[in-house]
Design an enzyme around this catalytic site. Structure first.
Site, PDB file in Angstrom:
ATOM      1  CE  LYS A 153       0.806   1.183   4.518  1.00 14.65           C
ATOM      2  NZ  LYS A 153       1.490   2.407   4.986  1.00 14.65           N
TER       3      LYS A 153
ATOM      4  N   PRO B 279       9.906  -4.729   0.927  1.00 15.06           N
ATOM      5  CG  PRO B 279      11.391  -3.130   0.104  1.00 15.06           C
ATOM      6  CD  PRO B 279       9.994  -3.633  -0.065  1.00 15.06           C
TER       7      PRO B 279
ATOM      8  N   GLY C 253      10.313  -2.825   7.025  1.00 18.98           N
ATOM      9  CA  GLY C 253      10.518  -1.461   7.524  1.00 18.98           C
ATOM     10  C   GLY C 253      10.442  -0.417   6.436  1.00 18.98           C
TER      11      GLY C 253
ATOM     12  N   GLY D  93       7.334   0.982   5.222  1.00 20.26           N
ATOM     13  CA  GLY D  93       6.133   1.805   5.201  1.00 20.26           C
ATOM     14  C   GLY D  93       5.126   1.402   4.147  1.00 20.26           C
ATOM     15  CG  LEU D  94       6.128   0.153   0.563  1.00 23.05           C
ATOM     16  CD1 LEU D  94       7.112  -0.581  -0.350  1.00 23.05           C
ATOM     17  CD2 LEU D  94       5.252   1.098  -0.259  1.00 23.05           C
TER      18      LEU D  94
ATOM     19  N   GLY E 282       3.851  -4.379   4.285  1.00 30.32           N
ATOM     20  CA  GLY E 282       4.041  -5.773   3.898  1.00 30.32           C
ATOM     21  C   GLY E 282       3.548  -6.757   4.937  1.00 30.32           C
ATOM     22  N   GLY E 283       3.921  -6.566   6.208  1.00 27.77           N
ATOM     23  CA  GLY E 283       3.494  -7.483   7.245  1.00 27.77           C
ATOM     24  C   GLY E 283       1.986  -7.508   7.415  1.00 27.77           C
ATOM     25  CB  SER E 284      -0.546  -4.796   7.631  1.00 29.97           C
ATOM     26  OG  SER E 284      -0.035  -4.209   8.806  1.00 29.97           O
ATOM     27  CB  SER E 285      -0.159  -6.787   2.689  1.00 36.38           C
ATOM     28  OG  SER E 285      -0.820  -7.233   1.524  1.00 36.38           O
TER      29      SER E 285
ATOM     30  CG  ASP F 279      -1.514  -0.008   8.090  1.00 35.82           C
ATOM     31  OD1 ASP F 279      -2.283   0.925   8.389  1.00 35.82           O
ATOM     32  OD2 ASP F 279      -0.306   0.162   7.839  1.00 35.82           O
TER      33      ASP F 279
END
Length: 303
Positions: free
Chosen positions: A12, A106, A108, A110-111, A113-116, A148
């Site tokens: 995101k 990546p 850390g 801010g995209l 990734g972990g939440s997605s 998120d």
């Protein structure tokens, strides 16, 4: 034949982000953000295992990941693993799977990734085990995992507010192409919010999002991120990166989320392609052109 499900977990971008002071009761920060899922994704594959089996989890980097780092975080901190635990708790039974997460987003960055990844696990298990968990319940489980995660159950463009639990879809064709730029540094989310809390207090103004979305002459310079100063305080290299990129971009270079990924709103795909190539050649940073996407459906198959 074993049943498998494949789920893309898109990144995101926070096109705009207003952040308020931490709530004294829960410690979370209220936000108002224009968020967008883009065509840059991790991939989660789940294979159903026989009843009574122990679940197995593996994470690897994609060959074309722009910024791979060591995969050294404890499994208990992995959001996809925690999503699996949450679904087992809700179902009241084990949901044995072999999970392979192939990452491109990546850490850390801010995209999200972990939440997605967590949202992909929720969607994948719901389909693979035919749990028929309704949308509201799935949102409640998602919210328990991170602010998120509910957004990634919907995807597309949305106005996200509260502590992430309110997600209103937006129909927007603005900024058809974005250029993501990946600095070498990473931004730990907790440290960024700690730095934000230490700044001189500023008014939380979620109505700024309404002005953006309703304006007819909106351009890339109007976008904003209330966490920018905090991120630059923790990672001063971001100041240098933004300064180096601005002459090439000829417009404001923005930060997504708590960083460290920077983005530039291009005029169109051709402009974005040329800009990304110039960034790679002249600034020596990985760059990628992305476009808005709706949330991809989970793909069921047999193997």
């Amino acid at each position: 034949m074993s049943e498998c499900v494949r789920i893309l977990a898109p990144a995101k971008v926070n096109l705009a982000l207003a952040v308020g002071p931490a709530d004294p009761q829960c410690g979370l920060h209220p936000v108002a953000s224009w968020m967008r899922t883009v065509d840059f994704s991790d991939q989660l594959e789940l294979k159903k295992l026989p009843e009574g089996s122990f679940s197995r989890f593996a994470t690897i980097w994609s060959e074309d990941a722009p910024k791979p780092t060591e995969i050294d975080w404890p499994l208990a901190r992995d959001l996809a693993f925690r999503a699996h635990q949450a679904m087992e708790a809700h179902a009241g039974r084990s949901l044995p799977v072999q999970s392979l997460l192939t990452k491109s987003i990546p850490v850390g960055s801010g995209l999200g990734g972990g939440s997605s990844n967590a949202a992909a696990m929720l969607r994948g298990l719901n389909k693979l085990f035919e749990l028929s968990i309704d949308e509201d319940t799935l949102n409640t489980i998602a919210a328990s995992l991170g602010s998120d995660v509910p957004f990634f159950l919907r995807g597309g463009d949305a106005l996200v507010s509260g502590f992430g639990e309110r997600c209103v879809p937006i129909n927007s064709e603005r900024f058809p192409a974005l250029v993501l730029v990946f600095p070498a540094t990473a931004c730990p989310t907790g440290e960024i919010f700690d730095a934000f809390d230490e700044q001189e207090a500023q008014d939380f103004a979620p109505e700024r999002l309404d002005g953006l979305l309703q304006g007819s002459d909106l351009d890339g310079d109007d976008l904003f991120n209330d966490l920018l100063v905090a991120a630059e305080t923790i990672e001063p290299e971001l100041i240098e990166y933004r300064a180096a990129l601005k002459p090439l971009a000829e417009r404001t270079v923005h930060l997504t989320g708590s960083g460290s990924t920077l983005f530039i709103a291009a005029d169109n795909t051709m402009h974005a392609d040329a800009l990304a190539q110039a960034i790679v050649e002249r600034v020596n940073l990985p760059a990628r052109v992305v476009k808005s996407i709706e949330l991809p459906q989970a793909e069921m198959r047999s193997s």
